[in-house]
Design a protein around this motif. Structure first.
Motif, mmCIF file in Angstrom:
data_model
loop_
_atom_site.group_PDB
_atom_site.id
_atom_site.type_symbol
_atom_site.label_atom_id
_atom_site.label_comp_id
_atom_site.label_asym_id
_atom_site.label_seq_id
_atom_site.Cartn_x
_atom_site.Cartn_y
_atom_site.Cartn_z
ATOM 1 N N ASP A 198 -12.877 -29.163 15.552
ATOM 2 C CA ASP A 198 -13.897 -29.380 16.573
ATOM 3 C C ASP A 198 -13.870 -30.824 17.080
ATOM 4 O O ASP A 198 -13.988 -31.070 18.276
ATOM 5 C CB ASP A 198 -15.293 -29.063 16.033
ATOM 6 N N GLN A 228 -13.120 -32.067 20.835
ATOM 7 C CA GLN A 228 -14.035 -32.950 21.559
ATOM 8 C C GLN A 228 -13.295 -34.172 22.092
ATOM 9 O O GLN A 228 -13.517 -34.615 23.219
ATOM 10 C CB GLN A 228 -15.177 -33.398 20.659
ATOM 11 N N PHE A 250 -15.745 -34.414 29.027
ATOM 12 C CA PHE A 250 -16.750 -34.452 27.967
ATOM 13 C C PHE A 250 -17.113 -35.912 27.756
ATOM 14 O O PHE A 250 -16.248 -36.734 27.524
ATOM 15 C CB PHE A 250 -16.134 -33.851 26.697
ATOM 16 N N CYS A 282 -18.217 -38.498 23.261
ATOM 17 C CA CYS A 282 -17.517 -39.291 22.251
ATOM 18 C C CYS A 282 -17.685 -40.773 22.579
ATOM 19 O O CYS A 282 -17.471 -41.187 23.700
ATOM 20 C CB CYS A 282 -16.017 -38.959 22.219
#
Length: 67
Positions: A50, A54, A63, A66
């Protein structure tokens, strides 16, 4: 405070390398370091796929969570 090298972060995620420019790899190291600090090494190992997904989404710009 925990300090991980890039190599330590890669070992936790069980990968040889992480794609990206040098500044992205440095950011990756800091991100994994923070995850280890807040959730522990066992969390990183258990959720490595996962976390890698990510990171991949982050480097593609889809995304923003992070780091």
């Amino acid at each position: 405070m925990i300090h991980l090298s890039v190599e330590d972060a890669l070992k936790l995620l069980q990968v040889q390398a992480i794609p990206g420019k040098p500044w992205q790899v440095a950011r990756f190291r800091k991100w994994i370091e923070r995850v280890v600090e807040s959730r522990g090494e066992s969390f990183v190992v258990a959720n490595r796929l996962d976390l890698l997904n990510q990171w991949e989404e982050f480097t593609r710009g889809t995304f923003k969570n992070c780091v």
